[in-house]
Design an enzyme around this catalytic site. Structure first.
Site, PDB file in Angstrom:
ATOM      1  N   GLY A   1       0.824  -1.190   0.000  1.00  0.00           N
ATOM      2  CA  GLY A   1       0.000   0.000   0.000  1.00  0.00           C
ATOM      3  C   GLY A   1       0.866   1.250   0.000  1.00  0.00           C
ATOM      4  O   GLY A   1       1.976   1.246   0.524  1.00  0.00           O
ATOM      5  N   SER A   2       0.354   2.339  -0.583  1.00  0.00           N
ATOM      6  CA  SER A   2       1.065   3.611  -0.516  1.00  0.00           C
ATOM      7  C   SER A   2       0.849   4.239   0.863  1.00  0.00           C
ATOM      8  O   SER A   2       0.076   3.733   1.681  1.00  0.00           O
ATOM      9  CB  SER A   2       0.567   4.549  -1.614  1.00  0.00           C
ATOM     10  OG  SER A   2       0.906   4.030  -2.887  1.00  0.00           O
ATOM     11  N   GLY A   3       1.561   5.343   1.116  1.00  0.00           N
ATOM     12  CA  GLY A   3       1.428   6.020   2.403  1.00  0.00           C
ATOM     13  C   GLY A   3       2.588   5.741   3.340  1.00  0.00           C
ATOM     14  O   GLY A   3       2.622   6.270   4.454  1.00  0.00           O
ATOM     15  N   HIS A   4       3.528   4.880   2.883  1.00  0.00           N
ATOM     16  CA  HIS A   4       4.686   4.550   3.726  1.00  0.00           C
ATOM     17  C   HIS A   4       5.978   5.136   3.157  1.00  0.00           C
ATOM     18  O   HIS A   4       7.068   4.703   3.511  1.00  0.00           O
ATOM     19  CB  HIS A   4       4.841   3.037   3.832  1.00  0.00           C
ATOM     20  CG  HIS A   4       3.615   2.320   4.286  1.00  0.00           C
ATOM     21  ND1 HIS A   4       3.029   2.585   5.495  1.00  0.00           N
ATOM     22  CD2 HIS A   4       2.845   1.374   3.689  1.00  0.00           C
ATOM     23  CE1 HIS A   4       1.949   1.812   5.632  1.00  0.00           C
ATOM     24  NE2 HIS A   4       1.815   1.080   4.548  1.00  0.00           N
TER      25      HIS A   4
ATOM     26  N   LYS B   1       5.786  -7.756   2.682  1.00  0.00           N
ATOM     27  CA  LYS B   1       5.466  -7.499   4.094  1.00  0.00           C
ATOM     28  C   LYS B   1       4.287  -8.384   4.490  1.00  0.00           C
ATOM     29  O   LYS B   1       3.342  -8.573   3.701  1.00  0.00           O
ATOM     30  CB  LYS B   1       5.108  -6.018   4.310  1.00  0.00           C
ATOM     31  CG  LYS B   1       6.260  -5.075   3.951  1.00  0.00           C
ATOM     32  CD  LYS B   1       6.107  -3.662   4.531  1.00  0.00           C
ATOM     33  CE  LYS B   1       4.850  -2.925   4.104  1.00  0.00           C
ATOM     34  NZ  LYS B   1       4.679  -2.779   2.654  1.00  0.00           N
TER      35      LYS B   1
ATOM     36  N   HIS C   1      -0.462   0.993   9.678  1.00  0.00           N
ATOM     37  CA  HIS C   1      -1.716   1.489   9.099  1.00  0.00           C
ATOM     38  C   HIS C   1      -2.634   2.015  10.189  1.00  0.00           C
ATOM     39  O   HIS C   1      -3.835   2.155   9.993  1.00  0.00           O
ATOM     40  CB  HIS C   1      -2.441   0.372   8.347  1.00  0.00           C
ATOM     41  CG  HIS C   1      -1.550  -0.386   7.431  1.00  0.00           C
ATOM     42  ND1 HIS C   1      -0.933  -1.549   7.810  1.00  0.00           N
ATOM     43  CD2 HIS C   1      -1.154  -0.115   6.178  1.00  0.00           C
ATOM     44  CE1 HIS C   1      -0.191  -1.967   6.796  1.00  0.00           C
ATOM     45  NE2 HIS C   1      -0.305  -1.129   5.808  1.00  0.00           N
TER      46      HIS C   1
ATOM     47  N   ASP D   1      -1.232  -8.474   0.783  1.00  0.00           N
ATOM     48  CA  ASP D   1       0.068  -8.493   0.111  1.00  0.00           C
ATOM     49  C   ASP D   1       0.533  -9.921  -0.142  1.00  0.00           C
ATOM     50  O   ASP D   1       0.999 -10.259  -1.227  1.00  0.00           O
ATOM     51  CB  ASP D   1       1.126  -7.764   0.960  1.00  0.00           C
ATOM     52  CG  ASP D   1       0.902  -6.252   1.024  1.00  0.00           C
ATOM     53  OD1 ASP D   1       0.704  -5.643  -0.035  1.00  0.00           O
ATOM     54  OD2 ASP D   1       0.925  -5.698   2.126  1.00  0.00           O
TER      55      ASP D   1
END
Lengths: 332, 332
Positions: free
Chosen positions: B53-56, B104, B218, B109
């Protein structure tokens, strides 16, 4: 106030212990709060000293190392260091070729670096100074006569650092620093305030539906408060005065620097960079180099600044030269 | 919601335009949302693919380049990419020596990378996978069977990347990735929530006088909520389960990694590092290498995580090897 700290009055000292522990290639004089290259002074090389209030990390302590600064002195958060700190830093890095002070244009910094330069001169150290004043947002401000020094400082420290590393003499290193400052303009904006640990509450209030355009890096007022807008409009607002003040036109070439204020995710900074690149493309201005990330911050403030530097072959070669610091590193 | 974005549904696409514009040494497949080395595939080298996921950010797209990942695929914020993205990434980087998927440990994932590996195998690409599960905070969680994958992912990507660059075959690169995962443990904490752009409001509420210990990247719940404490006590809370789970004792040597969640100033991260170093010194554990900064973030969440990796000569040599990515760079 939610912060990862111990005693609010010990924040800077505690953080400097961390810098010393994490970076064996640097030394920290804890009494004077000076971070300097462990191999200082480098014989025959011009020494570069900067410094200022803390809270803008990685600037300045994170820019100490080969190819950039030789030393940085850390004041309390958003407070100028005192002349004794600057003098100690100057002594650490004097390798016989003189020392350049890189000073952001805030009244306290300018006054204290001036005094330190006089004291160092009395010691027999040749000192030159360059004052950085790239912020187009306001003419004078809360802490400033004339424009504030912001994002261009990162570029000056990198480029003058490379010039010093290449063996240029003091006057030539000062000249290239002035050339960078003259060719760079910046403007910032904030979505939220930050909280100075010793104050314990936000520096200013900003309604949930407003942003501050032209903010200073200490939360000083900017040009205006406006309703929230899409990033593409924010990019236009920041770039318009920069492009106009630099007199950029089609065919010109720049280094484009999108800087985070500390609390804005990298995802948003890259998004802002996309918008900045679009505006410049429409204007026919070429981007020769770029920098995106948190380099001159305001604690946990959300927001960003944009800096453009007009470049030529000389500046690009110095920008590309190897650098090894905690905050900026390539080639070594 | 105060963010530097345009349309909340276009945040990832817009940011990827910025990555493409800022980094000519990378290519971006905008349809599949894959960031990959412009020189991919590198003939005869094992290709490394990660994603999530994006945001990391900078993880994972910011870790693409020589010495680290060959490609990264970006899901929506905090949402797994789909198998087609992973398959496209795998094809881009298959240089004939096979491809390693670094995954991860989150249910989506793992499932999607498994499917992509099967599809790639049907194409004739040899694929190995390593699942990262270093978070000691919780056994299972909202999105996970088993421990979550967090900070160790950065270390795996760097070290396995160096092993691939050195020409090791697929099985050996996978082995060293597993060795890093086996020798690393992490734990995080949050002072504030973050806000997913598409949701428009904070993921969770946390009272002004409390912090969450063991938070996920998250915003998933951790171990407990406790009153705010000094950083030195926070460091002890995070390190105790890590040191215990790794079985560290006097004379052991580690890489110590203090990671920011996105909204915590670097000043505080260095302060936390000082406390982490103190705890380890008291335990007689040596710090061979360190990393301090924002590397695996949760948008603008305030907080940090600590990762320790037990190191030996092999891992240190691979850690020190040159790397050139937007998020981690030295030596080249």
């Amino acid at each position: 106030m939610k912060k990862l700290i111990n005693d609010p009055s010990e924040v800077v000292s505690d953080a400097l212990r961390g810098v010393a522990a994490a970076h064996p290639e640097l030394k920290v004089d804890h009494e004077n709060r000076v971070v300097y290259r462990a191999d200082a002074p480098v014989r025959g090389k011009v020494g570069l000293v900067s410094g200022g209030g803390s809270g803008h990390e990685p600037m300045h302590g994170g820019f100490v190392g080969p190819g950039m600064l030789d030393a940085a002195c850390a004041g309390e958060v958003f407070t100028s260091p005192v002349p004794d700190q600057m003098l100690a830093a100057t002594r650490y890095v004097d390798g016989g070729a003189g020392v350049l002070h890189i000073v952001k244009n805030y009244t306290g910094d300018v006054m204290n670096f001036d005094m330190a330069a006089e004291l160092a001169a009395a010691d027999g150290v040749e000192v030159a100074s360059v004052v950085i004043d790239d912020d187009v947002a306001v003419r004078d401000s809360l802490y400033t006569a004339g424009r504030r020094g912001v994002g261009a400082t990162v570029l000056v420290e990198k480029i003058a650092g490379a010039a010093a590393e290449a063996g240029r003499p003091l006057a030539a290193v000062a000249d290239v620093a002035k050339k960078v400052n003259a060719g760079a303009r910046s403007m910032g904006m904030a979505l939220t305030s930050c909280t100075v640990p010793a104050a314990g509450k936000p520096t200013f209030d900003l309604p949930d539906d407003e942003m501050e355009i032209g903010i200073g890096i200490h939360g000083e007022p900017g040009r205006e408060r406006v309703p929230l807008e899409p990033a593409r409009r924010v990019a236009e607002r920041l770039l318009e005065p920069i492009v106009s003040d630099l007199g950029l036109s089609g065919g010109d070439s720049v280094l484009a620097f999108v800087n985070g204020m500390g609390g804005t995710p990298l995802l948003e900074l890259y998004l802002m960079y996309a918008e900045v690149a679009s505006v410049l493309e429409r204007a026919g201005v070429g981007i020769a180099r770029s920098l995106v990330g948190n380099y001159i911050t305001s604690l946990e403030m959300a927001g960003c600044s944009v800096t453009l530097l007009r470049v030529d072959d000389e500046l690009l070669e110095l920008w590309d030269a190897p650098v090894r610091t905690p905050g900026l590193r390539w080639g070594i």
